[in-house]
Design an enzyme around this catalytic site. Structure first.
Site, PDB file in Angstrom:
ATOM      1  NE  ARG A 112      -3.614  -2.031   2.664  1.00  0.00           N
ATOM      2  CZ  ARG A 112      -3.675  -2.652   3.843  1.00  0.00           C
ATOM      3  NH1 ARG A 112      -3.165  -2.100   4.931  1.00  0.00           N
ATOM      4  NH2 ARG A 112      -4.260  -3.810   3.940  1.00  0.00           N
ATOM      5  N   GLY A 147      -7.575  -2.341   3.917  1.00  0.00           N
ATOM      6  CA  GLY A 147      -7.203  -2.418   5.330  1.00  0.00           C
ATOM      7  C   GLY A 147      -8.331  -2.878   6.236  1.00  0.00           C
ATOM      8  CE1 TYR A 149     -14.092  -8.061   2.984  1.00  0.00           C
ATOM      9  CE2 TYR A 149     -13.761  -5.784   2.301  1.00  0.00           C
ATOM     10  CZ  TYR A 149     -14.565  -6.907   2.376  1.00  0.00           C
ATOM     11  OH  TYR A 149     -15.824  -6.879   1.877  1.00  0.00           O
ATOM     12  CD  GLU A 150      -3.828  -5.782   7.074  1.00  0.00           C
ATOM     13  OE1 GLU A 150      -4.104  -4.727   6.472  1.00  0.00           O
ATOM     14  OE2 GLU A 150      -2.720  -6.010   7.566  1.00  0.00           O
ATOM     15  N   GLY A 151      -8.548  -6.337   9.204  1.00  0.00           N
ATOM     16  CA  GLY A 151      -9.054  -6.412  10.573  1.00  0.00           C
ATOM     17  C   GLY A 151     -10.208  -7.393  10.699  1.00  0.00           C
TER      18      GLY A 151
END
Ligand SMILES: Nc1nc2c(ncn2[C@@H]2O[C@H](COP(=O)(O)OP(=O)(O)O)[C@@H](O)[C@H]2O)c(=O)[nH]1
Ligand SMILES: [Ca+2]
Length: 406
Positions: A112, A147, A149-151
């Site tokens: 990113r 980001g 989705y990462e969480g």
């Protein structure tokens, strides 16, 4: 047998060999292209009962350093690291299932932070490696993950592994992930009040296992542990560093060294003449977090699962055992930060950044997210022998989208 198999025999524990593959076994391959390393997770599922959901049977995990972003100017070389990991899957998945086994790579904060052009060149090379492999390559198999989705996906992983997503009494837990370049906080709000006072882009509805979860989640780019080091040194997002020397009271006084991150070389050192120790250091890291993060009231009293660099630094300072993990309070990180920062000469065999890292973690938890001194953190690397990583949640999501299960 090929040379490749010979080569891997030295690395693979016996249980990684595909001898026990049953007719109802299937696989999913998920790559995590993180800012500090690339990892492969090969999940095995077994459909024991056609009426029921398949069960997660196990995981094969391997990682390499550095991450793809270190190959910003050599995308082919970067893709080569992915290929070497993918060769492991060739050995782990029985040949007759290769064509049915999806392979996906999702990149996080390291990519990113690169220019669009460099990031795309890396992803393109990786895509080629996938296309040349015998596995199933879905659409969008190689991408930079959003980001949020990462969480969410890490939250799904932890709550799935701890059994909170099945059955009636769901007591989900919040998750804290501290990566190299970004950090995530995710939880399921219990109070109407939290939903009202939270900015809209911090709330995401997500469907999984026939339930919809409205989660609070945010990924803070540039607030990962390594990015925070650069921010503390005043070197983050600098156009040109040109051999400039960056100094900090969080580093050993006499230290002068070089550090490579994201394809850039930084020179850094201690405050030769000036102050060092916890007090001045904490003021430095405070500047990096103060007023920059949203503080949901609701989390102050609740406990969270924490992993990645929270885990690693707690291990480094003997706060927890490497294998077992453990439960800590926020103030344990502060206590260790003081101990290390005020005795840097005693800790000089560890990383020169240990003081800065612990001070930053303390500041991030207390002044960033607004946790209390006695907030409990469950530090976990694995649950039931499966890595606590967003990759499992991402694999569920992948299998769901391919209509394979879940
Ligand atoms: N236990 C565990 N830790 C991981 C895994 N993947 C990454 N980490 C940790 O994540 C940290 C590095 O973050 P990274 O993913 O490279 O950076 P990001 O791109 O900012 O998320 C290190 O502490 C790693 O040990 C995993 O699958 N299992
Ligand atoms: Ca990560």
């Amino acid at each position: 047998h090929s040379n490749r198999e010979m080569w891997f025999q030295n690395f693979l524990p016996p249980n990684m060999c595909p001898i026990n593959a049953k007719a109802n076994t299937f696989y999913g391959i998920m790559f995590d292209a993180g800012s500090t390393g690339t990892r492969i997770h090969i999940y095995t599922f077994v459909q024991k009962n056609p009426e029921k959901l398949p069960e997660l049977e196990g995981e094969i995990f391997e990682s390499v350093k550095p991450g793809l972003s270190a190959y910003a100017d050599q995308p082919e070389k970067g893709a080569e690291t992915v290929k070497r990991l993918l060769d492991m899957a060739i050995d782990a998945v029985p040949p007759h299932l290769w064509k049915k086994t999806p392979v996906v790579l999702k990149a996080t904060a390291g990519l990113r932070l690169l220019s669009e052009e460099k990031a795309q060149a890396l992803l393109l090379e990786v895509k080629e490696v996938f296309e040349e492999s015998p596995f199933l390559v879905p659409e969008d198999s190689v991408s930079i993950m959003d980001g949020s989705y990462e969480g969410i996906l890490a939250w799904i992983t932890v709550n799935f592994l701890t059994g909170q997503l099945s059955g009636q009494n769901q007591h989900t837990v919040g998750t804290l992930d501290l990566g190299g370049a970004s950090t995530q906080i995710t939880f399921l709000p219990r109070f109407e009040e939290t939903l009202k006072e939270t900015p809209g882009d911090f709330l995401t509805s997500f469907e999984m296992f026939n339930s919809t979860y409205k989660l609070y989640t945010h990924s803070y780019l540039g607030f990962g542990l390594k990015a925070a080091r650069l921010a503390t040194l005043g070197a983050l997002n600098m156009e040109a560093v040109d051999g400039q020397m960056f100094r900090s009271s969080c580093l050993p006084k006499q230290l002068e060294a070089e550090w490579h991150f994201g394809g850039v070389t930084y020179r850094y050192g201690g405050n030769k003449e000036g102050e060092t120790g916890f007090k001045p250091c904490y003021l430095e890291v405070l500047k990096v977090v103060k007023g920059k993060l949203h503080q949901p009231d609701e989390i102050r009293g609740s406990s969270f699962y924490a992993f990645s660099y929270y885990y690693d630094r707690a291990v480094d300072t003997n706060l927890i055992d490497y294998e077992q993990g453990g439960v800590l309070e926020v103030k344990d990180f502060e206590r260790k930060a003081k101990e290390v920062c005020d005795n840097m000469q005693r800790y000089n065999s560890a990383s020169p950044f240990l003081c800065m890292d612990l001070a930053y973690i303390t500041a991030l938890l207390k002044e960033g997210f607004g946790f209390r001194d006695n907030t409990l953190l469950q530090l976990t690397k694995k649950v039931n022998n499966i890595e606590t990583s967003w990759t499992l949640g991402a694999t569920f999501h992948l299998l769901q989208s391919l209509g394979m299960t879940y």
